[in-house]
Design a protein around this motif. Sequence first.
Motif, short mmCIF file in Angstrom:
data_model
loop_
_atom_site.label_atom_id
_atom_site.label_comp_id
_atom_site.label_asym_id
_atom_site.label_seq_id
_atom_site.Cartn_x
_atom_site.Cartn_y
_atom_site.Cartn_z
N LEU A 2 -8.04 -2.75 1.05
CA LEU A 2 -7.38 -1.46 1.15
C LEU A 2 -5.87 -1.69 1.12
O LEU A 2 -5.39 -2.63 1.77
CB LEU A 2 -7.75 -0.77 2.47
N TYR A 3 -5.15 -0.84 0.42
CA TYR A 3 -3.71 -1.01 0.32
C TYR A 3 -2.99 0.13 1.03
O TYR A 3 -3.30 1.31 0.82
CB TYR A 3 -3.28 -1.11 -1.15
N ALA A 98 -2.71 -2.03 -7.50
CA ALA A 98 -3.29 -3.17 -6.75
C ALA A 98 -4.76 -2.91 -6.44
O ALA A 98 -5.60 -3.82 -6.54
CB ALA A 98 -2.50 -3.39 -5.46
N ALA A 99 -5.09 -1.67 -6.07
CA ALA A 99 -6.48 -1.34 -5.75
C ALA A 99 -7.37 -1.50 -6.98
O ALA A 99 -8.50 -2.01 -6.89
CB ALA A 99 -6.56 0.09 -5.22
N ALA A 100 -6.87 -1.09 -8.13
CA ALA A 100 -7.66 -1.22 -9.37
C ALA A 100 -7.83 -2.69 -9.75
O ALA A 100 -8.91 -3.11 -10.18
CB ALA A 100 -6.98 -0.44 -10.49
N GLU A 101 -6.76 -3.46 -9.60
CA GLU A 101 -6.84 -4.89 -9.93
C GLU A 101 -7.84 -5.59 -9.01
O GLU A 101 -8.63 -6.42 -9.44
CB GLU A 101 -5.45 -5.54 -9.80
N PHE A 102 -7.80 -5.22 -7.73
CA PHE A 102 -8.75 -5.82 -6.79
C PHE A 102 -10.18 -5.42 -7.15
O PHE A 102 -11.10 -6.24 -7.11
CB PHE A 102 -8.42 -5.38 -5.36
N GLN A 105 -11.70 -7.39 -9.88
CA GLN A 105 -12.09 -8.75 -9.49
C GLN A 105 -13.24 -8.79 -8.51
O GLN A 105 -14.08 -9.69 -8.55
CB GLN A 105 -10.89 -9.46 -8.86
N HIS A 106 -13.25 -7.82 -7.59
CA HIS A 106 -14.19 -7.93 -6.46
C HIS A 106 -15.12 -6.74 -6.30
O HIS A 106 -15.90 -6.71 -5.36
CB HIS A 106 -13.40 -8.12 -5.16
N GLY A 107 -15.00 -5.72 -7.14
CA GLY A 107 -15.95 -4.61 -7.07
C GLY A 107 -15.36 -3.30 -6.59
O GLY A 107 -15.49 -2.28 -7.25
N VAL A 108 -14.70 -3.33 -5.42
CA VAL A 108 -14.17 -2.07 -4.86
C VAL A 108 -12.78 -2.32 -4.25
O VAL A 108 -12.59 -3.30 -3.52
CB VAL A 108 -15.09 -1.50 -3.75
N GLY A 109 -11.85 -1.44 -4.54
CA GLY A 109 -10.53 -1.46 -3.91
C GLY A 109 -10.10 -0.04 -3.63
O GLY A 109 -10.59 0.90 -4.27
N ALA A 110 -9.20 0.13 -2.66
CA ALA A 110 -8.75 1.49 -2.34
C ALA A 110 -7.27 1.51 -2.00
O ALA A 110 -6.75 0.55 -1.43
CB ALA A 110 -9.55 2.05 -1.17
N ASN A 111 -6.61 2.58 -2.36
CA ASN A 111 -5.23 2.81 -1.95
C ASN A 111 -5.22 3.95 -0.95
O ASN A 111 -5.80 5.01 -1.21
CB ASN A 111 -4.38 3.18 -3.18
N LEU A 112 -4.57 3.74 0.20
CA LEU A 112 -4.51 4.81 1.21
C LEU A 112 -3.39 5.80 0.84
O LEU A 112 -2.62 6.25 1.70
CB LEU A 112 -4.29 4.24 2.61
N PRO A 297 -24.43 -1.36 2.38
CA PRO A 297 -24.68 -2.77 2.67
C PRO A 297 -24.23 -3.72 1.57
O PRO A 297 -23.99 -4.91 1.83
CB PRO A 297 -26.21 -2.82 2.85
N ALA A 298 -24.07 -3.19 0.35
CA ALA A 298 -23.73 -4.08 -0.77
C ALA A 298 -22.22 -4.27 -0.93
O ALA A 298 -21.77 -5.01 -1.79
CB ALA A 298 -24.31 -3.50 -2.06
N ILE A 299 -21.47 -3.61 -0.04
CA ILE A 299 -20.03 -3.59 -0.30
C ILE A 299 -19.33 -4.90 0.10
O ILE A 299 -19.65 -5.50 1.11
CB ILE A 299 -19.40 -2.39 0.46
N MET A 300 -18.44 -5.34 -0.73
CA MET A 300 -17.57 -6.48 -0.42
C MET A 300 -16.15 -5.95 -0.55
O MET A 300 -15.70 -5.65 -1.63
CB MET A 300 -17.76 -7.60 -1.45
N ILE A 301 -15.49 -5.84 0.56
CA ILE A 301 -14.15 -5.23 0.51
C ILE A 301 -13.08 -6.29 0.38
O ILE A 301 -12.94 -7.14 1.20
CB ILE A 301 -13.89 -4.35 1.73
#
Length: 301
Positions: A2-3, A98-102, A105-112, A297-301
């Motif tokens: 999370l950013y 940054a959230a999109a780039e993450f 690479q890793h599945g899920v990203g978020a910007n606050l 359960p499948a989330i990798m943050i």
Amino acid sequence: MLYYHPIYSALALPKKHRFPISKYHTLYQRLNTCKFAQHIEQPEQKITRDALLLCHDSNYVDAFLAGTLSDKAIKRMGFPWSEQLVERTLISLGGSLAAAEFALQHGVGANLSGGYHHAHREFGSGFCIFNDWAVVAATLVAQQRAEKVLIFDCDVHQGDGTATLVSDRDDIITCSIHCESNFPRVKPHSDLDFALPVGTEDKQYLETVQEAITLATRIHQPDIILYNAGADIYRGDELGHFNISLKGVYNRDSIIIEHALTHHIPLAIALGGGYQRDIDHLIDVHQQTFLALLDNPAIMI
Ligand SMILES: [Zn+2]
């Protein structure tokens, strides 16, 4: 990941200003006390002028950066101009990138922050200055990190800026689910628009969300979904006209998250709109997005 950056809420606004600028910090504090604490970072880079020019007019970008916009343009934007606003805007778009780039690479990203879907090519509107998801989508395509990007917009207001900014591109797809009788008055066509009536309740709304995300991803096979998780669909929102419960907001975001994970499509989330004078109540709504993330359960943050 999370950013978040303190500047998201640090903007000095006139006392009676409509925008709940403190909501970002309050959400950050709330998330910082739960399992997310070790997954919140500051965006390292501001968005660049070159990236902005992929979607925005250079005269507009430079006038905003230099503080030479007309009074009329500033009024339409919705925030008084300041050096701080420039800084906040560039960092905030950096957070969406940054959230999109993450996510790639890793599945899920978020910007606050983010979800600035009323920003147009030559002007800002409705508290939106530069259109983060359009700029991020154009950046990812230009850098060949994605061939096709889906901007999926569930803010209660239609994504008019996004629709016009990328209307001539077939590598950036726009889908908006919104209230048919609400700002913006003129609603240019997205690739897919789902206009729902005033008073829409959970069942109809959630069926529409499921249908829209299924259709949009099946037809367009995106490499990433850039999601605007607007909290203004909530029944207590002061600028929304839907009748969606808190659980409905949670279920909406669960549908999107589950769909992205099941189909192995990277998902980047922006906070989007949400307007209540009681900030704690407002954060109860925004927080649903993150509760939905935590509960998957499948989330990798
Ligand atoms: Zn909105």
